[in-house]
Design an enzyme around this catalytic site. Structure first.
Site, short mmCIF file in Angstrom:
data_model
loop_
_atom_site.label_atom_id
_atom_site.label_comp_id
_atom_site.label_asym_id
_atom_site.label_seq_id
_atom_site.Cartn_x
_atom_site.Cartn_y
_atom_site.Cartn_z
N LEU A 126 0.82 -1.21 0.00
CA LEU A 126 0.00 0.00 0.00
C LEU A 126 0.86 1.26 0.00
O LEU A 126 0.32 2.36 -0.16
CB LEU A 126 -0.91 0.02 1.24
N GLY B 262 3.18 4.38 -0.91
CA GLY B 262 3.32 5.19 -2.12
C GLY B 262 2.68 6.55 -1.93
O GLY B 262 1.70 6.69 -1.19
N SER C 225 -4.50 1.94 -8.75
CA SER C 225 -5.43 3.07 -8.65
C SER C 225 -6.27 3.18 -9.92
O SER C 225 -5.84 2.79 -11.01
CB SER C 225 -4.64 4.36 -8.47
N TYR D 144 1.42 9.97 -11.83
CA TYR D 144 0.99 9.01 -10.81
C TYR D 144 0.35 7.79 -11.49
O TYR D 144 0.68 6.63 -11.20
CB TYR D 144 0.00 9.71 -9.88
N LYS E 108 1.48 3.84 -11.79
CA LYS E 108 0.62 2.70 -11.41
C LYS E 108 0.53 1.69 -12.55
O LYS E 108 0.53 0.47 -12.32
CB LYS E 108 -0.77 3.21 -11.01
C1 15L Z 1 -6.05 7.83 -5.81
O1 15L Z 1 -5.47 6.91 -6.34
C2 15L Z 1 -5.34 8.78 -4.92
O2 15L Z 1 -4.27 8.19 -4.27
C3 15L Z 1 -6.24 9.42 -3.91
O3 15L Z 1 -5.57 10.55 -3.39
C4 15L Z 1 -7.61 9.82 -4.47
O4 15L Z 1 -7.49 11.00 -5.17
C5 15L Z 1 -8.23 8.71 -5.30
O5 15L Z 1 -7.32 8.12 -6.18
C6 15L Z 1 -9.45 9.16 -6.13
O6 15L Z 1 -9.44 9.01 -7.35
O7 15L Z 1 -10.40 9.65 -5.53
#
Ligand code: 15L
Length: 265
Positions: A69, A71, A109, A134, A138
Site C-alpha cells: 500500500l 506510495g 489506482s 501518478y 501505477k
Molecule cells: C487515488 O489513487 C489517490 O491516491 C487518492 O488521493 C484519491 O485522489 C483517489 O485516487 C481518487 O481518485 O479519488
C-alpha cells in the site's frame, strides 16, 4: 496468513492492518513512519524503495503474502512517481521471488485508467490510460505484477482503488468510494483467493452510482457490502462536479495537475 503490509501507517494501511488482524491474520508492518499507537506486531520503519532494506525484512520474517500500500497518493514529477510506485514494487517482488513468497496484493489506482471517458465501460480488459504521472507509475507497477506472474508464477492482484475515505466527500465519490470495511474485504479476498495468477480488481464499494465492473473482484471473492448512496444527503454539490464526472480519474484530469515530467512543479 502472515502478511507484510507496506504503508501500514497510512490511512488505508491502518484500516487494513487492523482489519486483517481482526480476521485472524498475523500482520508485519512496514512504513517510513514509526508504528501507530496500538499496533501489535513486528514493525519495520524502512523505505521499501531500498532493496537492501526490503531484503533484510524478508530475511527476518517468514511471510505468506505482501499487501503493498506504500506510495505517494498525489501527483508528482515522473522520477519521484517511479520511485514511489515502481521501484518499491520491484524491490518487493525481488525479495518475494528470493524468499518464495507467492502472493502480492497491490494498491493500484483508478488513475491507471483515469483517462477513460465516463461514456465507456471500465472493466478488467480496459487498456491502460493514465491521467497523470501518478497513473503512469501505477500502470508500470501493474506491468511488474503481470511480469512476476508470468515469469515466476506469483499470484499478483492489482486493486485499482477508487476513493478510499471514511465517508464519500464529493459527488464523484458517490460513485468511486471504497469504504473502510470493503477495503478490508477486498484485501482479504485478494490475499486468499485460490490461484488467481495476475488479476485486476476495481476497489470500490457497491455504490448505486458506480459504473466500474465489480465482477472481476467478485470472482476473487470480493463482495462489497457498502453503498455511498447512504451518505448522499451529506454530500454538498461542488463547482467541479460536472468536470469530475467526465473521466474516470475525476480531479486528476484538471489542468492544475499538469506539470513537466522531469522537473518538480
Ligand atoms: C487515488 O489513487 C489517490 O491516491 C487518492 O488521493 C484519491 O485522489 C483517489 O485516487 C481518487 O481518485 O479519488
Amino acid at each position: 496468513m502472515r502478511v507484510l503490509v507496506t504503508g501500514a501507517a497510512g490511512s488505508l494501511g491502518r484500516t487494513v492492518t487492523v482489519g486483517l488482524a481482526d480476521r485472524g491474520h498475523d500482520v508485519v508492518g512496514l512504513d517510513l513512519l514509526p508504528e501507530p499507537e496500538g499496533f501489535d506486531g513486528p514493525w519495520y520503519a524502512v523505505d521499501c524503495a531500498d532493496p537492501d532494506a526490503v531484503e533484510a525484512v524478508f530475511q527476518a520474517e517468514r511471510l505468506d503474502g505482501v499487501v503493498h500500500l506504500a506510495g505517494d497518493p498525489d501527483e508528482s514529477a515522473l522520477p519521484a512517481a517511479l520511485v514511489s510506485h515502481v521501484h518499491t514494487t520491484a524491490a518487493l517482488i525481488d525479495a518475494m521471488v528470493a524468499h518464495g513468497v507467492r502472493r502480492l496484493v497491490y494498491a493500484s489506482s483508478n488513475h491507471a485508467v483515469g483517462g477513460v471517458p465516463r461514456s465507456e465501460p471500465v472493466d478488467e480488459t480496459t487498456l491502460p490510460r493514465p491521467d497523470t504521472y501518478y497513473g503512469v507509475a501505477k500502470v508500470a507497477a501493474e506491468a511488474l505484477l503481470r511480469l512476476a506472474a508470468d515469469r515466476h508464477g506469483l499470484d499478483t492482484i492489482a486493486c485499482r482503488i477508487g476513493s478510499f475515505r471514511a465517508q464519500p466527500e464529493s459527488v464523484r465519490q458517490l460513485a468511486t468510494w471504497l469504504s473502510p470495511d470493503d477495503a478490508v474485504r477486498m484485501v482479504e479476498a485478494a490475499l486468499t483467493a485460490p490461484a488467481p495468477g495476475f488479476a485486476v480488481v476495481y476497489g470500490v464499494s457497491a455504490n448505486t452510482r458506480g459504473w466500474w465492473d465489480l465482477e472481476p473482484g467478485r470472482r476473487l471473492g470480493y463482495e462489497p457490502l457498502d453503498d455511498a448512496e447512504e451518505a448522499a444527503d451529506q454530500v454538498a454539490p461542488g463547482p467541479d462536479d460536472a468536470a469530475e464526472s467526465a473521466y474516470v480519474g475525476g480531479p486528476f484530469l484538471a489542468p492544475s495537475m499538469h506539470r513537466p515530467a522531469m522537473r518538480d512543479a
